[in-house]
Design a protein around this motif. Sequence first.
Motif, mmCIF file in Angstrom:
data_model
loop_
_atom_site.group_PDB
_atom_site.id
_atom_site.type_symbol
_atom_site.label_atom_id
_atom_site.label_comp_id
_atom_site.label_asym_id
_atom_site.label_seq_id
_atom_site.Cartn_x
_atom_site.Cartn_y
_atom_site.Cartn_z
ATOM 1 N N LEU A 81 0.748 -1.351 -0.014
ATOM 2 C CA LEU A 81 0.189 0.119 -0.072
ATOM 3 C C LEU A 81 0.794 1.283 -0.146
ATOM 4 O O LEU A 81 1.652 1.240 0.768
ATOM 5 C CB LEU A 81 -0.911 -0.017 1.046
ATOM 6 C CG LEU A 81 -1.667 -1.081 1.354
ATOM 7 C CD1 LEU A 81 -2.503 -0.980 2.652
ATOM 8 C CD2 LEU A 81 -2.896 -1.139 0.231
ATOM 9 N N ALA A 82 0.825 2.081 -0.989
ATOM 10 C CA ALA A 82 1.594 3.295 -1.112
ATOM 11 C C ALA A 82 0.927 4.443 -1.482
ATOM 12 O O ALA A 82 -0.141 4.515 -2.213
ATOM 13 C CB ALA A 82 2.954 2.746 -2.237
ATOM 14 N N SER A 83 0.912 5.552 -0.646
ATOM 15 C CA SER A 83 0.192 6.904 -0.889
ATOM 16 C C SER A 83 0.803 7.814 -0.520
ATOM 17 O O SER A 83 1.746 7.841 0.531
ATOM 18 C CB SER A 83 -1.033 6.544 0.069
ATOM 19 O OG SER A 83 -1.744 7.799 -0.174
ATOM 20 N N PRO A 84 0.630 9.028 -1.024
ATOM 21 C CA PRO A 84 1.274 10.317 -0.426
ATOM 22 C C PRO A 84 0.334 10.473 0.676
ATOM 23 O O PRO A 84 -0.717 10.143 0.861
ATOM 24 C CB PRO A 84 0.883 11.288 -1.466
ATOM 25 C CG PRO A 84 -0.170 10.661 -2.416
ATOM 26 C CD PRO A 84 -0.039 9.210 -2.468
ATOM 27 N N CYS A 85 0.774 11.449 1.648
ATOM 28 C CA CYS A 85 -0.043 11.845 2.792
ATOM 29 C C CYS A 85 -0.508 13.144 2.509
ATOM 30 O O CYS A 85 -0.508 14.039 2.242
ATOM 31 C CB CYS A 85 1.137 11.941 4.097
ATOM 32 S SG CYS A 85 0.133 12.187 5.553
#
Length: 166
Positions: A73-77
């Motif tokens: 799971l990869a996401s900008p904050c």
Amino acid sequence: MKILAINGSPRKGNTDFLIESIAKDAEVIYLRDTKINFCSGSDHCCPKTGRCDKKDDMHSIYEKIEAADLIILASPCYFFNVSGMMKNFMDRCNPYFFNKKLKDKKFFLIAVGGHEPSLPEEIRCMKNFVKGVHGKVAGEFIAVADKAGEVKNPKVIKQIEKIKIK
């Protein structure tokens, strides 16, 4: 090992670079390229069928999630949390709370953003999601970067080289 990465960034940039660097052989789902309707929160479909009744791209994503050995799971904050696209994806994984098909599935979490104090909060959100789908956190990586391309620096690359996904 079959690795599936869920990319929650609305644009190509730091999140893409981190996934490509950490898991070169992963299949990547770019949420920005999918049509995922909002969860209505009714729960009436999940306990009965184990699937959501919305008609969209999520059904093909369910198959890929279930087939993967490890999910990234990869996401900008955004405001101490994952992006809206990632949160919507997480909400649509509600059937896994009921059917437990992801029990003990391994997850690796990636958070990236320019406001360093908010990144652990984003990771906490992801960990709560993993707990809700009965998975296990296999690792995490936090990268401080505000502008596109900012993670492409020697310090971050050195940290990435130490990551062993298993």
